[in-house]
Design a protein around this motif. Sequence first.
Motif, PDB file in Angstrom:
ATOM      1  N   ALA A  50       0.841  -1.202   0.000  1.00 24.76           N
ATOM      2  CA  ALA A  50       0.000   0.000   0.000  1.00 24.76           C
ATOM      3  C   ALA A  50       0.872   1.246   0.000  1.00 24.76           C
ATOM      4  N   ASP A  51       1.698   1.395  -1.056  1.00 23.53           N
ATOM      5  CA  ASP A  51       2.458   2.640  -1.180  1.00 23.53           C
ATOM      6  C   ASP A  51       2.317   3.171  -2.607  1.00 23.53           C
ATOM      7  N   HIS A  52       2.795   4.382  -2.834  1.00 18.62           N
ATOM      8  CA  HIS A  52       2.566   5.010  -4.136  1.00 18.62           C
ATOM      9  C   HIS A  52       3.211   4.223  -5.265  1.00 18.62           C
ATOM     10  N   VAL A  53       4.490   3.875  -5.065  1.00 27.66           N
ATOM     11  CA  VAL A  53       5.233   3.226  -6.154  1.00 27.66           C
ATOM     12  C   VAL A  53       4.539   1.940  -6.616  1.00 27.66           C
ATOM     13  N   SER A  54       4.042   1.164  -5.659  1.00 24.11           N
ATOM     14  CA  SER A  54       3.474  -0.143  -6.029  1.00 24.11           C
ATOM     15  C   SER A  54       2.080  -0.032  -6.623  1.00 24.11           C
ATOM     16  N   THR A  55       1.407   1.086  -6.378  1.00 25.82           N
ATOM     17  CA  THR A  55       0.022   1.162  -6.842  1.00 25.82           C
ATOM     18  C   THR A  55      -0.147   2.056  -8.076  1.00 25.82           C
ATOM     19  N   ILE A  56       0.960   2.652  -8.503  1.00 20.25           N
ATOM     20  CA  ILE A  56       0.895   3.486  -9.717  1.00 20.25           C
ATOM     21  C   ILE A  56       0.637   2.596 -10.935  1.00 20.25           C
ATOM     22  N   GLY A  57      -0.167   3.090 -11.845  1.00 23.30           N
ATOM     23  CA  GLY A  57      -0.340   2.396 -13.127  1.00 23.30           C
ATOM     24  C   GLY A  57      -1.219   1.157 -13.058  1.00 23.30           C
ATOM     25  N   VAL A  58      -1.923   0.969 -11.967  1.00 24.53           N
ATOM     26  CA  VAL A  58      -2.745  -0.244 -11.860  1.00 24.53           C
ATOM     27  C   VAL A  58      -3.962  -0.174 -12.789  1.00 24.53           C
ATOM     28  N   ILE A  99     -10.763 -13.143 -18.453  1.00 18.67           N
ATOM     29  CA  ILE A  99      -9.684 -13.304 -17.470  1.00 18.67           C
ATOM     30  C   ILE A  99     -10.207 -12.606 -16.218  1.00 18.67           C
ATOM     31  N   LYS A 100     -10.525 -13.388 -15.239  1.00 15.95           N
ATOM     32  CA  LYS A 100     -11.212 -12.838 -14.076  1.00 15.95           C
ATOM     33  C   LYS A 100     -10.250 -12.057 -13.179  1.00 15.95           C
ATOM     34  N   ARG A 101     -10.723 -10.910 -12.698  1.00 14.54           N
ATOM     35  CA  ARG A 101      -9.913 -10.193 -11.710  1.00 14.54           C
ATOM     36  C   ARG A 101     -10.359 -10.659 -10.325  1.00 14.54           C
ATOM     37  N   TYR A 102      -9.492 -11.433  -9.675  1.00 19.43           N
ATOM     38  CA  TYR A 102      -9.858 -11.967  -8.354  1.00 19.43           C
ATOM     39  C   TYR A 102      -9.551 -10.971  -7.244  1.00 19.43           C
ATOM     40  N   GLY A 103      -8.857  -9.893  -7.594  1.00 21.59           N
ATOM     41  CA  GLY A 103      -8.679  -8.831  -6.604  1.00 21.59           C
ATOM     42  C   GLY A 103      -7.259  -8.614  -6.139  1.00 21.59           C
ATOM     43  N   THR A 104      -7.154  -7.754  -5.136  1.00 22.79           N
ATOM     44  CA  THR A 104      -5.864  -7.260  -4.673  1.00 22.79           C
ATOM     45  C   THR A 104      -5.562  -7.763  -3.268  1.00 22.79           C
ATOM     46  N   ILE A 105      -4.374  -8.312  -3.098  1.00 21.20           N
ATOM     47  CA  ILE A 105      -3.936  -8.687  -1.750  1.00 21.20           C
ATOM     48  C   ILE A 105      -2.932  -7.634  -1.283  1.00 21.20           C
ATOM     49  N   VAL A 106      -3.245  -6.971  -0.198  1.00 24.26           N
ATOM     50  CA  VAL A 106      -2.317  -5.981   0.341  1.00 24.26           C
ATOM     51  C   VAL A 106      -1.304  -6.710   1.219  1.00 24.26           C
ATOM     52  N   ASN A 107      -0.046  -6.561   0.863  1.00 28.78           N
ATOM     53  CA  ASN A 107       1.041  -7.253   1.557  1.00 28.78           C
ATOM     54  C   ASN A 107       1.987  -6.225   2.166  1.00 28.78           C
ATOM     55  N   THR A 144      -3.690   5.429   4.460  1.00 30.17           N
ATOM     56  CA  THR A 144      -4.355   6.321   3.491  1.00 30.17           C
ATOM     57  C   THR A 144      -4.486   5.618   2.143  1.00 30.17           C
ATOM     58  N   ILE A 145      -3.399   5.002   1.705  1.00 27.44           N
ATOM     59  CA  ILE A 145      -3.434   4.375   0.380  1.00 27.44           C
ATOM     60  C   ILE A 145      -4.377   3.171   0.376  1.00 27.44           C
ATOM     61  N   LEU A 146      -4.408   2.453   1.470  1.00 32.29           N
ATOM     62  CA  LEU A 146      -5.347   1.324   1.553  1.00 32.29           C
ATOM     63  C   LEU A 146      -6.787   1.825   1.374  1.00 32.29           C
ATOM     64  N   ALA A 147      -7.100   2.935   2.040  1.00 35.07           N
ATOM     65  CA  ALA A 147      -8.456   3.491   1.914  1.00 35.07           C
ATOM     66  C   ALA A 147      -8.728   3.905   0.468  1.00 35.07           C
ATOM     67  N   GLU A 148      -7.725   4.482  -0.190  1.00 32.78           N
ATOM     68  CA  GLU A 148      -7.898   4.885  -1.600  1.00 32.78           C
ATOM     69  C   GLU A 148      -8.118   3.672  -2.493  1.00 32.78           C
ATOM     70  N   MET A 149      -7.332   2.628  -2.211  1.00 34.79           N
ATOM     71  CA  MET A 149      -7.464   1.414  -3.035  1.00 34.79           C
ATOM     72  C   MET A 149      -8.868   0.834  -2.919  1.00 34.79           C
ATOM     73  N   ARG A 150      -9.402   0.891  -1.727  1.00 42.19           N
ATOM     74  CA  ARG A 150     -10.738   0.314  -1.515  1.00 42.19           C
ATOM     75  C   ARG A 150     -11.808   1.059  -2.318  1.00 42.19           C
ATOM     76  N   ALA A 151     -11.476   2.295  -2.736  1.00 39.62           N
ATOM     77  CA  ALA A 151     -12.465   3.080  -3.475  1.00 39.62           C
ATOM     78  C   ALA A 151     -12.278   2.983  -4.988  1.00 39.62           C
ATOM     79  N   LYS A 152     -11.140   2.446  -5.438  1.00 39.77           N
ATOM     80  CA  LYS A 152     -10.875   2.452  -6.889  1.00 39.77           C
ATOM     81  C   LYS A 152     -11.238   1.122  -7.534  1.00 39.77           C
ATOM     82  N   PRO A 153     -11.956   1.193  -8.662  1.00 35.39           N
ATOM     83  CA  PRO A 153     -12.462  -0.036  -9.280  1.00 35.39           C
ATOM     84  C   PRO A 153     -11.368  -1.034  -9.676  1.00 35.39           C
ATOM     85  N   GLU A 154     -10.207  -0.519 -10.139  1.00 37.43           N
ATOM     86  CA  GLU A 154      -9.190  -1.447 -10.652  1.00 37.43           C
ATOM     87  C   GLU A 154      -8.568  -2.340  -9.575  1.00 37.43           C
TER      88      GLU A 154
END
Length: 457
Positions: free
Chosen positions: A347-355, A373-381, A392-402
């Motif tokens: 859950a940081d900027h570098v890893s979530t850019i361009g998703v 090709i099914k999107r089974y989702g995101t595992i935050v590690n 903060t980034i986790l909360a943002e991820m939860r709101a973004k469709p991708e």
Amino acid sequence: MTRFFLDTNILFKQRFVSELSRRCDACSHRICVSALVHMERVFQLRRQKGVDFDPAFVDSYIATHKIEIVAFDRDAADHVAKILGTEFPCDADWQLAKWLRCAQAVGQDRAPPASPRSPATLDWLIARHAAGDNIVIVSDDRGSEFPISVRRVGQEEALEIAALGEGETMIAIAMVNRKGGVGKTTLTLALADFLNAIHGFRILVVDMDPQSNASLTMLGEKRWVKCDQDCKTVADIFAEVQKNGSIPAGFGKALVISGIERVKGVSGTLSLIPCTPRLQQIEEELMEGDAAWRYVMGSPYFLLHAALSKDVFPSFDFVLIDCPPALGVATLNALTAANGYIMPTIADHVSTIGVSQLDGRIRDHSKGIRREIKRYGTIVNRFKSATILHRTILAEMRAKPEFQPVWDIIVPDTVKAEEAYAKHEEILTLRGRYGQESHIYFQALGQLAEEFIRRVS
Ligand SMILES: Nc1ncnc2c1ncn2[C@@H]1O[C@H](COP(=O)(O)OP(=O)(O)O)[C@@H](O)[C@H]1O
Ligand SMILES: [Mg+2]
């Protein structure tokens, strides 16, 4: 997939077992018995038939009917205790008596385990049941031996259930993220270990990353180098196409290394198709020039699928494909062969850019190959809960469709993860590798495996 757990007496109803085996073979159902029950039966037979009775008979019977013997291990018992908030079933005397009889049955005079409350069959059953695995106990016995909500059926009904599942197949998942270091490999291996050791699934790991971390970890350096030298790696599928324009029958099957032992006491249902750094170069060459193979094989993205999907994958419950940190030929091959993908991330900027671009390109690829090709989702590690940025980034991820669905389990950042990696050459218990049961990492991975089963099956 349904697992038919045969009660002792049922195991010896030969006609029924043969028919059930036949129906289970036609799909992904499994039949299992517990080692405990099995040994008790050996003991009984030995008493009935005198000392000449050969326990090997029971073994060969079980082997010819492809019945899985479920060993009882402490991890499963502890897991149950946790789920149920109790130590059921832990009648110490009963456990001790059973244990001693088993030891006696095989002519051994070993001391009982430190705690006579040795993990029993029921623990294992309940653990799986609680984890959502589909268990049916086949038993004619109306005793109180199966006290809770596991499903129990007679022989007729078992055969009907087995027939219903025909045509069911395995599920293949690609672990994808263009960023390295987010835990694709670590989580692939941890999922393989937990799904295999606790839930008993037959797992194949396919390593598609030229860095070959998964291969090295699972095989150790010596065996891995040997595979590379013998040209028994995933890269050799591509090399074969490059050289001869096609993939011979049985080629994929010959690449599978089965019976890999990583967790103590769990008998080999973990398999691997290793990778090699050669994949990088082969990939590049494959995309170059006017290759004759294209006239035969078509798209370069179907090669993994062509080699493995029919011949190899159906022998497993789950196939986990560890991808390199790029959306190149290797990852696109993995996505073509898979039912869908999981994206591990930090859950940081570098890893979530361009998703969102990554998601878009996978959608395009899906259209290109005309298959979902099914999107089974995101595992935050590697989550650091004390870090505001991560929260903060986790909360943002939860709101973004991708990113959807973002999995409930959030895997914490812990040195235990690196230690687990470092101990790759040793065969350890699950707890030896991933921390005591109370350790946050062990708990997180246990929940991760359960969520995996829920989301993917
Ligand atoms: N939960 C975690 N906590 C701490 N370190 C972790 C965790 N998961 C993975 N790591 C470490 O991060 C590094 C990169 O992980 P890896 O699985 O190789 O990433 P990838 O396959 O995405 O490149 C490894 O050194 C690994 O030990
Ligand atoms: Mg990796």
